[in-house]
Each structure stands twice: as C-alpha cells, then as structure tokens.
Design a protein around this motif. Structure first.
Motif, PDB file in Angstrom:
ATOM      1  N   ALA A  26     -91.990 -82.136  35.469  1.00  0.00           N
ATOM      2  CA  ALA A  26     -93.295 -81.163  35.118  1.00  0.00           C
ATOM      3  C   ALA A  26     -92.968 -80.521  33.936  1.00  0.00           C
ATOM      4  CB  ALA A  26     -92.556 -80.087  36.294  1.00  0.00           C
ATOM      5  N   GLY A  27     -92.004 -80.655  33.151  1.00  0.00           N
ATOM      6  CA  GLY A  27     -91.971 -79.902  31.798  1.00  0.00           C
ATOM      7  C   GLY A  27     -91.792 -80.994  30.626  1.00  0.00           C
ATOM      8  N   GLN A  28     -91.982 -82.277  31.156  1.00  0.00           N
ATOM      9  CA  GLN A  28     -91.933 -83.388  29.797  1.00  0.00           C
ATOM     10  C   GLN A  28     -93.058 -83.480  29.285  1.00  0.00           C
ATOM     11  OE1 GLN A  28     -90.649 -86.815  31.890  1.00  0.00           O
ATOM     12  NE2 GLN A  28     -88.704 -86.034  32.391  1.00  0.00           N
ATOM     13  N   ALA A  29     -92.920 -83.595  28.008  1.00  0.00           N
ATOM     14  CA  ALA A  29     -94.224 -84.077  27.064  1.00  0.00           C
ATOM     15  C   ALA A  29     -95.053 -85.305  27.306  1.00  0.00           C
ATOM     16  CB  ALA A  29     -93.851 -84.125  25.561  1.00  0.00           C
ATOM     17  N   MET A  30     -96.336 -85.577  27.046  1.00  0.00           N
ATOM     18  CA  MET A  30     -96.765 -86.759  27.442  1.00  0.00           C
ATOM     19  C   MET A  30     -96.515 -87.749  26.361  1.00  0.00           C
ATOM     20  SD  MET A  30     -98.430 -86.351  30.704  1.00  0.00           S
ATOM     21  CE  MET A  30     -99.401 -87.768  30.246  1.00  0.00           C
ATOM     22  N   PRO A  31     -96.716 -88.990  26.543  1.00  0.00           N
ATOM     23  CA  PRO A  31     -96.293 -89.933  25.348  1.00  0.00           C
ATOM     24  C   PRO A  31     -97.226 -89.549  24.358  1.00  0.00           C
ATOM     25  CG  PRO A  31     -96.482 -91.084  27.366  1.00  0.00           C
ATOM     26  CD  PRO A  31     -96.908 -89.725  27.826  1.00  0.00           C
ATOM     27  N   GLY A  32     -96.516 -89.637  22.976  1.00  0.00           N
ATOM     28  CA  GLY A  32     -97.166 -89.391  21.826  1.00  0.00           C
ATOM     29  C   GLY A  32     -97.527 -88.042  21.565  1.00  0.00           C
ATOM     30  N   GLN A  33     -96.933 -86.889  22.626  1.00  0.00           N
ATOM     31  CA  GLN A  33     -97.194 -85.598  22.295  1.00  0.00           C
ATOM     32  C   GLN A  33     -95.645 -84.911  21.986  1.00  0.00           C
ATOM     33  OE1 GLN A  33     -98.199 -83.440  25.835  1.00  0.00           O
ATOM     34  NE2 GLN A  33     -98.398 -81.709  25.106  1.00  0.00           N
ATOM     35  N   ARG A  34     -95.813 -83.951  20.955  1.00  0.00           N
ATOM     36  CA  ARG A  34     -94.719 -83.209  20.405  1.00  0.00           C
ATOM     37  C   ARG A  34     -94.244 -82.112  21.549  1.00  0.00           C
ATOM     38  NH1 ARG A  34     -94.820 -81.544  14.661  1.00  0.00           N
ATOM     39  NH2 ARG A  34     -92.705 -80.871  15.124  1.00  0.00           N
ATOM     40  N   PRO A  35     -93.014 -81.798  22.002  1.00  0.00           N
ATOM     41  CA  PRO A  35     -92.774 -80.938  22.856  1.00  0.00           C
ATOM     42  C   PRO A  35     -93.111 -79.646  22.106  1.00  0.00           C
ATOM     43  CG  PRO A  35     -91.014 -82.364  22.806  1.00  0.00           C
ATOM     44  CD  PRO A  35     -91.892 -82.993  21.643  1.00  0.00           C
ATOM     45  N   TYR A  36     -93.569 -78.634  23.046  1.00  0.00           N
ATOM     46  CA  TYR A  36     -93.927 -77.254  22.460  1.00  0.00           C
ATOM     47  C   TYR A  36     -92.657 -76.259  22.441  1.00  0.00           C
ATOM     48  CZ  TYR A  36     -94.887 -77.113  27.592  1.00  0.00           C
ATOM     49  OH  TYR A  36     -94.885 -77.494  28.941  1.00  0.00           O
ATOM     50  N   PRO A  37     -92.842 -75.523  21.883  1.00  0.00           N
ATOM     51  CA  PRO A  37     -91.501 -74.500  22.097  1.00  0.00           C
ATOM     52  C   PRO A  37     -91.228 -74.213  23.662  1.00  0.00           C
ATOM     53  CG  PRO A  37     -93.047 -73.627  20.283  1.00  0.00           C
ATOM     54  CD  PRO A  37     -93.755 -74.801  21.159  1.00  0.00           C
ATOM     55  N   GLY A  38     -89.689 -74.250  23.931  1.00  0.00           N
ATOM     56  CA  GLY A  38     -89.480 -74.114  25.092  1.00  0.00           C
ATOM     57  C   GLY A  38     -89.546 -75.463  26.312  1.00  0.00           C
ATOM     58  N   GLN A  39     -90.215 -76.324  25.706  1.00  0.00           N
ATOM     59  CA  GLN A  39     -90.629 -77.378  26.678  1.00  0.00           C
ATOM     60  C   GLN A  39     -89.540 -78.412  26.581  1.00  0.00           C
ATOM     61  OE1 GLN A  39     -93.901 -79.805  25.554  1.00  0.00           O
ATOM     62  NE2 GLN A  39     -94.348 -80.502  27.654  1.00  0.00           N
ATOM     63  N   TYR A  40     -89.232 -79.152  27.763  1.00  0.00           N
ATOM     64  CA  TYR A  40     -88.127 -79.982  27.934  1.00  0.00           C
ATOM     65  C   TYR A  40     -88.483 -81.276  27.329  1.00  0.00           C
ATOM     66  CZ  TYR A  40     -84.533 -77.451  30.548  1.00  0.00           C
ATOM     67  OH  TYR A  40     -83.643 -76.405  31.082  1.00  0.00           O
ATOM     68  N   ASN A  41     -87.298 -82.123  26.628  1.00  0.00           N
ATOM     69  CA  ASN A  41     -87.792 -83.325  26.425  1.00  0.00           C
ATOM     70  C   ASN A  41     -87.738 -84.436  27.622  1.00  0.00           C
ATOM     71  OD1 ASN A  41     -88.126 -82.849  23.483  1.00  0.00           O
ATOM     72  ND2 ASN A  41     -86.045 -82.810  23.440  1.00  0.00           N
ATOM     73  N   PRO A  42     -88.492 -85.523  27.495  1.00  0.00           N
ATOM     74  CA  PRO A  42     -88.437 -86.455  28.533  1.00  0.00           C
ATOM     75  C   PRO A  42     -86.883 -86.908  28.994  1.00  0.00           C
ATOM     76  CG  PRO A  42     -89.928 -87.198  26.957  1.00  0.00           C
ATOM     77  CD  PRO A  42     -89.141 -85.970  26.370  1.00  0.00           C
ATOM     78  N   GLY A  43     -86.651 -86.935  30.328  1.00  0.00           N
ATOM     79  CA  GLY A  43     -85.296 -87.128  30.763  1.00  0.00           C
ATOM     80  C   GLY A  43     -84.683 -85.907  31.116  1.00  0.00           C
ATOM     81  N   GLN A  44     -84.826 -84.788  30.832  1.00  0.00           N
ATOM     82  CA  GLN A  44     -83.999 -83.623  30.895  1.00  0.00           C
ATOM     83  C   GLN A  44     -84.760 -82.829  32.200  1.00  0.00           C
ATOM     84  OE1 GLN A  44     -84.260 -81.494  27.313  1.00  0.00           O
ATOM     85  NE2 GLN A  44     -82.121 -81.630  26.869  1.00  0.00           N
ATOM     86  N   TYR A  45     -83.936 -82.385  32.802  1.00  0.00           N
ATOM     87  CA  TYR A  45     -84.406 -81.665  34.144  1.00  0.00           C
ATOM     88  C   TYR A  45     -84.946 -80.159  33.997  1.00  0.00           C
ATOM     89  CZ  TYR A  45     -83.841 -79.127  38.837  1.00  0.00           C
ATOM     90  OH  TYR A  45     -84.219 -78.586  39.812  1.00  0.00           O
ATOM     91  N   ASN A  46     -86.026 -79.951  34.395  1.00  0.00           N
ATOM     92  CA  ASN A  46     -87.130 -78.864  34.336  1.00  0.00           C
ATOM     93  C   ASN A  46     -86.905 -78.361  35.732  1.00  0.00           C
ATOM     94  OD1 ASN A  46     -88.769 -76.858  34.137  1.00  0.00           O
ATOM     95  ND2 ASN A  46     -90.227 -78.199  32.584  1.00  0.00           N
ATOM     96  N   PRO A  47     -86.335 -77.003  35.690  1.00  0.00           N
ATOM     97  CA  PRO A  47     -86.270 -76.574  37.271  1.00  0.00           C
ATOM     98  C   PRO A  47     -87.863 -75.864  37.612  1.00  0.00           C
ATOM     99  CG  PRO A  47     -85.864 -74.653  35.536  1.00  0.00           C
ATOM    100  CD  PRO A  47     -85.839 -76.163  35.067  1.00  0.00           C
ATOM    101  N   GLY A  48     -88.884 -76.159  36.768  1.00  0.00           N
ATOM    102  CA  GLY A  48     -90.199 -75.991  37.178  1.00  0.00           C
ATOM    103  C   GLY A  48     -90.757 -74.561  36.991  1.00  0.00           C
ATOM    104  N   ALA A  49     -91.444 -74.336  36.344  1.00  0.00           N
ATOM    105  CA  ALA A  49     -92.188 -73.109  35.672  1.00  0.00           C
ATOM    106  C   ALA A  49     -93.569 -72.532  36.539  1.00  0.00           C
ATOM    107  CB  ALA A  49     -92.655 -73.237  34.384  1.00  0.00           C
ATOM    108  N   PRO A  50     -93.612 -71.339  37.090  1.00  0.00           N
ATOM    109  CA  PRO A  50     -94.702 -71.015  37.842  1.00  0.00           C
ATOM    110  C   PRO A  50     -95.919 -71.191  36.872  1.00  0.00           C
ATOM    111  CG  PRO A  50     -93.076 -68.987  37.431  1.00  0.00           C
ATOM    112  CD  PRO A  50     -92.777 -70.210  36.496  1.00  0.00           C
ATOM    113  N   PRO A  51     -97.116 -71.310  37.766  1.00  0.00           N
ATOM    114  CA  PRO A  51     -98.476 -71.593  37.308  1.00  0.00           C
ATOM    115  C   PRO A  51     -98.959 -70.791  36.129  1.00  0.00           C
ATOM    116  CG  PRO A  51     -98.652 -71.451  39.742  1.00  0.00           C
ATOM    117  CD  PRO A  51     -96.927 -71.106  39.242  1.00  0.00           C
ATOM    118  N   GLY A  52     -99.099 -71.636  34.811  1.00  0.00           N
ATOM    119  CA  GLY A  52     -99.583 -70.766  33.565  1.00  0.00           C
ATOM    120  C   GLY A  52     -98.401 -70.535  32.682  1.00  0.00           C
ATOM    121  N   MET A  53     -97.123 -70.779  33.190  1.00  0.00           N
ATOM    122  CA  MET A  53     -96.209 -70.540  32.337  1.00  0.00           C
ATOM    123  C   MET A  53     -95.265 -71.565  31.916  1.00  0.00           C
ATOM    124  SD  MET A  53     -94.755 -66.762  34.429  1.00  0.00           S
ATOM    125  CE  MET A  53     -93.869 -66.198  32.853  1.00  0.00           C
ATOM    126  N   ARG A  54     -94.336 -71.327  30.953  1.00  0.00           N
ATOM    127  CA  ARG A  54     -93.592 -72.387  30.482  1.00  0.00           C
ATOM    128  C   ARG A  54     -92.163 -71.977  30.597  1.00  0.00           C
ATOM    129  NH1 ARG A  54     -96.964 -74.360  25.089  1.00  0.00           N
ATOM    130  NH2 ARG A  54     -98.770 -74.916  26.183  1.00  0.00           N
TER     131      ARG A  54
END
Length: 220
Positions: A26-54
């Motif tokens: 849920a929090g991974q960047a798309m291919p070719g997209q740089r992770p935004y602040p607070g966003q997880y890199n691919p492969g890391q576990y993201n507990p999932g953010a509420p709708p509209g939040m990061r």
C-alpha cells in the motif's frame, strides 16, 4: 455439504493472503517514482494509512499538503507547501529561513556555519564553514582560527608574530619582520630572509686607521 465445509476454510485462507499482499504494497512507490516523505520503499512493510493520509512512523499518519513527516514526527505546514522543508523535526519556510546542513534552523538575520546557526549582526564570522570566530581579535587562516595578537597570516599560513598589533609584516610568506628594526631581504637560492637593520645592503667594512710610529725617547 461436506464439500462446502472444506471450501470455506480455503476461501478464508486465500482472502487473508491477498489482504496481506495489498497491505504490504500500500505504501510503496510505483516503478520510476521517487518515494515521497514518509513513504516506504519497495519491500518494506507498511501497516497501511487511513484514506487520504500517508504513513510517517508507527501510529503516526499525515495529510500531504497540510502536514509533513519530519524525522518520524508529524508537523503542520504553515507556508505554501512548495516552500515547506523539514529541518530536523521542524518545518521551515525556505523563502525566509535556512536549514544548516539539515541540523539547525537559521532565521533571516542568521547565517550558517556548518551545522550551526549564528547571528550575522553579532560580530561573528565563519571560518571555512566549520568554526565561528570574532574578527576583531581573531583571524581565519588556512581554514583554522588563530588569535590576531599572536599570529600573522602569510600566504594562507599562520606564523607566530609576537609584537604590537599592526607592526609586524610578512616576509615572502615564510617569516615575519618588524619594518622599523628589520628588513626582508633576498637570500640564497632566491629565498627571502629577515635581517636586522633598515637596509638589505651589506655594511661596508671600515678601512684601517693609519697610525704614526712613536719614536722612542732617549734614556736620561
């Protein structure tokens, strides 16, 4: 009926598997997209953010555009979002403030000296972006701070110069001399050397003084 009882646990297992996959990506960047602040890199576990939040940190989520994630802490954005910048765990407006090497916040009347902020109107200066000093009694020479009463900076090299301030001068960047009592003169091999006196010309030797022979007095 027995087939249905066997199918139900299988469906529950498959649904749990796909739900886990969605949550992990849920929090991974798309291919070719740089992770935004607070966003997880691919492969890391993201507990999932509420709708509209990061996701920011465990239990911390933020709304992009009105909040930022700075060092795992959610901070409000006061300036327009395009001018907002994290400085350690604070948000600054980079139009009027600076962040000294990502460490300390510097206001409009301050400058940066390495990671530290200092007042530009407080008789301070920065030496080689590493050390603060007071120009009225110190100097920056070769990237190092020295006391101006004890050293003179000659060709970016600090040379001990004990004497009244303003009386000593550099001699070819290798020595110091007092022009009132000494001279900076050419030496052997094109080098310069300090000599005593106000002139570099050698003092001419005095001719010997002629003396008359004294005649011996006759014995009485």
């Amino acid at each position: 009926m027995a087939f249905g009882n066997m199918l139900l646990p299988l469906c529950v297992t498959m649904l749990a598997f796909f739900a886990s996959r969605i949550e992990r990506t849920a929090g991974q960047a798309m291919p070719g997209q740089r992770p935004y602040p607070g966003q997880y890199n691919p492969g890391q576990y993201n507990p999932g953010a509420p709708p509209g939040m990061r996701y920011c940190s465990p239990g911390e989520f933020y709304y992009p555009g009105t909040q930022m994630c700075c060092m795992g802490e959610v901070r409000p954005i006061i300036s327009p979002p395009q001018f907002a910048q994290c400085c350690e765990n604070e948000v600054i407006d980079n139009r009027t403030e600076k962040c000294c090497m990502g460490h300390e916040r510097a206001h409009a009347w301050q400058g940066c000296c390495g990671p530290d902020a200092f007042d530009l109107h407080n008789n301070e200066a920065c030496c080689n972006n590493r050390q603060l000093y007071e120009p009225h009694q110190e100097m920056c020479c070769g990237g190092v701070v020295y006391h101006s009463y004890s050293h003179l900076c000659c060709n970016n090299r600090a040379i001990p110069a004990w004497g009244a301030p303003g009386t000593m001068q550099c001699c070819a960047g290798t020595a110091v001399y007092n022009p009132q009592t000494q001279s900076c003169c050419p030496g052997a091999g094109g080098s310069m050397t300090v000599k005593q006196g106000s002139s570099c010309s050698p003092t001419p030797a005095r001719p010997p003084v002629a003396t008359r022979p004294v005649a011996a007095r006759p014995a009485p």
